[in-house]
Write a protein that holds these residues in place. Structure first.
Motif, PDB file in Angstrom:
ATOM      1  N   GLY A  12       9.004  63.737  36.794  1.00 26.34           N
ATOM      2  CA  GLY A  12       7.701  64.369  36.621  1.00 26.34           C
ATOM      3  C   GLY A  12       6.547  63.499  37.080  1.00 26.34           C
ATOM      4  N   ARG A  13       6.798  62.209  37.225  1.00 26.80           N
ATOM      5  CA  ARG A  13       5.737  61.295  37.666  1.00 26.80           C
ATOM      6  C   ARG A  13       5.695  61.122  39.181  1.00 26.80           C
ATOM      7  NH1 ARG A  13       3.882  57.998  33.306  1.00 26.80           N
ATOM      8  NH2 ARG A  13       2.644  56.865  34.851  1.00 26.80           N
ATOM      9  N   ILE A  14       6.634  61.699  39.906  1.00 23.19           N
ATOM     10  CA  ILE A  14       6.686  61.504  41.354  1.00 23.19           C
ATOM     11  C   ILE A  14       5.416  61.995  42.056  1.00 23.19           C
ATOM     12  CG2 ILE A  14       7.877  62.204  43.468  1.00 23.19           C
ATOM     13  CD1 ILE A  14      10.482  61.948  42.016  1.00 23.19           C
ATOM     14  N   PRO A  15       4.882  63.194  41.720  1.00 25.79           N
ATOM     15  CA  PRO A  15       3.640  63.614  42.374  1.00 25.79           C
ATOM     16  C   PRO A  15       2.500  62.617  42.172  1.00 25.79           C
ATOM     17  CG  PRO A  15       4.674  65.475  41.290  1.00 25.79           C
ATOM     18  CD  PRO A  15       5.416  64.250  40.834  1.00 25.79           C
ATOM     19  N   ARG A  16       2.382  62.101  40.966  1.00 28.66           N
ATOM     20  CA  ARG A  16       1.324  61.118  40.688  1.00 28.66           C
ATOM     21  C   ARG A  16       1.563  59.839  41.486  1.00 28.66           C
ATOM     22  NH1 ARG A  16      -0.253  58.733  34.674  1.00 28.66           N
ATOM     23  NH2 ARG A  16      -0.879  56.650  35.384  1.00 28.66           N
ATOM     24  N   LEU A  17       2.824  59.428  41.562  1.00 29.00           N
ATOM     25  CA  LEU A  17       3.159  58.226  42.327  1.00 29.00           C
ATOM     26  C   LEU A  17       2.880  58.434  43.809  1.00 29.00           C
ATOM     27  CD1 LEU A  17       4.476  55.429  42.597  1.00 29.00           C
ATOM     28  CD2 LEU A  17       6.698  56.576  42.688  1.00 29.00           C
ATOM     29  N   SER A  18       3.251  59.590  44.317  1.00 30.31           N
ATOM     30  CA  SER A  18       3.017  59.893  45.730  1.00 30.31           C
ATOM     31  C   SER A  18       1.531  59.868  46.055  1.00 30.31           C
ATOM     32  CB  SER A  18       3.615  61.264  46.063  1.00 30.31           C
ATOM     33  OG  SER A  18       3.390  61.583  47.416  1.00 30.31           O
ATOM     34  N   ALA A  19       0.698  60.431  45.162  1.00 31.89           N
ATOM     35  CA  ALA A  19      -0.743  60.446  45.376  1.00 31.89           C
ATOM     36  C   ALA A  19      -1.313  59.028  45.356  1.00 31.89           C
ATOM     37  CB  ALA A  19      -1.425  61.298  44.304  1.00 31.89           C
ATOM     38  N   ALA A  20      -0.785  58.180  44.453  1.00 28.69           N
ATOM     39  CA  ALA A  20      -1.247  56.796  44.375  1.00 28.69           C
ATOM     40  C   ALA A  20      -0.917  56.043  45.659  1.00 28.69           C
ATOM     41  CB  ALA A  20      -0.612  56.104  43.172  1.00 28.69           C
ATOM     42  N   ILE A  21       0.263  56.311  46.205  1.00 34.01           N
ATOM     43  CA  ILE A  21       0.664  55.656  47.454  1.00 34.01           C
ATOM     44  C   ILE A  21      -0.231  56.114  48.606  1.00 34.01           C
ATOM     45  CG2 ILE A  21       2.502  55.513  49.188  1.00 34.01           C
ATOM     46  CD1 ILE A  21       4.504  55.658  46.871  1.00 34.01           C
ATOM     47  N   GLU A  22      -0.525  57.404  48.659  1.00 31.44           N
ATOM     48  CA  GLU A  22      -1.396  57.932  49.721  1.00 31.44           C
ATOM     49  C   GLU A  22      -2.792  57.327  49.645  1.00 31.44           C
ATOM     50  OE1 GLU A  22      -1.444  62.140  49.703  1.00 31.44           O
ATOM     51  OE2 GLU A  22       0.709  62.354  50.126  1.00 31.44           O
ATOM     52  N   ARG A  23      -3.302  57.198  48.409  1.00 34.32           N
ATOM     53  CA  ARG A  23      -4.633  56.603  48.243  1.00 34.32           C
ATOM     54  C   ARG A  23      -4.645  55.156  48.699  1.00 34.32           C
ATOM     55  NH1 ARG A  23      -4.451  59.310  43.255  1.00 34.32           N
ATOM     56  NH2 ARG A  23      -3.961  57.333  42.208  1.00 34.32           N
ATOM     57  N   GLN A  24      -3.598  54.446  48.356  1.00 33.72           N
ATOM     58  CA  GLN A  24      -3.531  53.035  48.715  1.00 33.72           C
ATOM     59  C   GLN A  24      -3.428  52.860  50.224  1.00 33.72           C
ATOM     60  OE1 GLN A  24      -3.849  50.913  46.096  1.00 33.72           O
ATOM     61  NE2 GLN A  24      -4.100  49.231  47.547  1.00 33.72           N
ATOM     62  N   ILE A  25      -2.621  53.670  50.874  1.00 32.66           N
ATOM     63  CA  ILE A  25      -2.485  53.582  52.333  1.00 32.66           C
ATOM     64  C   ILE A  25      -3.781  53.989  53.013  1.00 32.66           C
ATOM     65  CG2 ILE A  25      -1.294  54.571  54.340  1.00 32.66           C
ATOM     66  CD1 ILE A  25       1.231  54.734  52.690  1.00 32.66           C
ATOM     67  N   GLY A  26      -4.499  54.938  52.390  1.00 26.63           N
ATOM     68  CA  GLY A  26      -5.762  55.407  52.972  1.00 26.63           C
ATOM     69  C   GLY A  26      -6.841  54.349  53.015  1.00 26.63           C
ATOM     70  N   THR A  27      -6.678  53.263  52.272  1.00 29.79           N
ATOM     71  CA  THR A  27      -7.673  52.191  52.262  1.00 29.79           C
ATOM     72  C   THR A  27      -7.454  51.176  53.377  1.00 29.79           C
ATOM     73  OG1 THR A  27      -6.387  50.792  50.754  1.00 29.79           O
ATOM     74  CG2 THR A  27      -7.879  52.400  49.764  1.00 29.79           C
ATOM     75  N   LEU A  28      -6.315  51.324  54.109  1.00 24.75           N
ATOM     76  CA  LEU A  28      -5.982  50.360  55.149  1.00 24.75           C
ATOM     77  C   LEU A  28      -6.825  50.604  56.402  1.00 24.75           C
ATOM     78  CD1 LEU A  28      -2.091  50.342  54.858  1.00 24.75           C
ATOM     79  CD2 LEU A  28      -3.719  48.771  53.788  1.00 24.75           C
ATOM     80  N   ASP A  29      -7.088  49.532  57.101  1.00 24.58           N
ATOM     81  CA  ASP A  29      -7.838  49.643  58.366  1.00 24.58           C
ATOM     82  C   ASP A  29      -6.875  49.964  59.505  1.00 24.58           C
ATOM     83  OD1 ASP A  29     -10.150  48.986  57.026  1.00 24.58           O
ATOM     84  OD2 ASP A  29      -9.816  46.815  57.296  1.00 24.58           O
TER      85      ASP A  29
END
Length: 214
Positions: A197-214
């Protein structure tokens, strides 16, 4: 018990290989950071779940449940590990049966090593014997003798509490344990469902983190 969730589909791995070496390493670190951040909350949630479903006596049992990011292989995306260092904890996640004749302490819990030592002391002194009760169960009994006050102390206390007896007479019979041919454990935990049940939240956290990369 071990549950491993990997966000590493074939497409994701292919994309990782296509990225340049420097950026690929940044992505890997970003994924690991997101997983580590989510793992901290997930660990506490899992421990709370276990505490709510089971009568936990020792805190070390709860502390055995953990969650952490696995990030040792530079060629792969990290994985999220959720599990317990206590091997038999998985029986409470799936349920199951333990076969074999076993002595189960009556009227409360006793540590395995302590229980074994107490029964061995009673057996050596001849103050332990089996009877068959009215229900057909084989019960290990002992007499309330002064020479055995130490090994019997806990058993007497729990027996008095269970039966509402203020004081036991000398020579009274005390039920110690019941002999059973097997133990059936019901499913009591659902850690796997919680992690899924936490996979969607984890996936969103990963996307946010990658989105901060240059």
């Amino acid at each position: 018990m071990r549950i491993s969730i990997r966000i590493d589909s074939a497409a994701g791995q292919a994309q990782l290989r296509q990225w340049g070496g420097e950026f690929r390493e940044k992505v890997r670190r970003a994924v690991a950071q997101a997983m580590a951040s989510e793992a901290a909350d997930l660990k506490q949630d899992v421990r709370s779940h276990v505490a709510g479903q089971m009568a936990v006596v020792k805190k070390s049992f709860l502390k055995g449940f953990t969650a952490r990011a696995l990030d040792k292989d530079p060629k792969r995306l990290p994985a999220l590990y959720v599990g317990s260092r206590i091997p038999w904890s998985g029986m409470h996640e799936r349920g199951g049966r333990i076969a074999g004749r076993m002595l189960i302490p009556l009227n409360g819990r006793v540590g395995r090593k302590r229980f074994k030592a107490q029964v061995a002391e009673l057996m050596r002194g001849g103050n332990a014997y089996f009877i068959k009760n009215a229900k057909g169960n084989i019960v290990l009994m002992a007499e309330n003798l002064k020479d055995y006050d130490r090994p019997l102390a806990g058993f007497k206390r729990r027996y008095r509490k269970a039966e509402g007896i203020k004081r036991l007479k000398r020579g009274a019979d005390i039920p110690i344990a019941v002999l059973v041919p097997k133990v059936v454990l019901k499913k009591r935990l659902d850690v796997e469902r919680m992690v899924a049940g936490r996979i969607p939240r984890l996936s969103a956290a990963i996307e946010r983190q990658i989105g901060t990369l240059d």
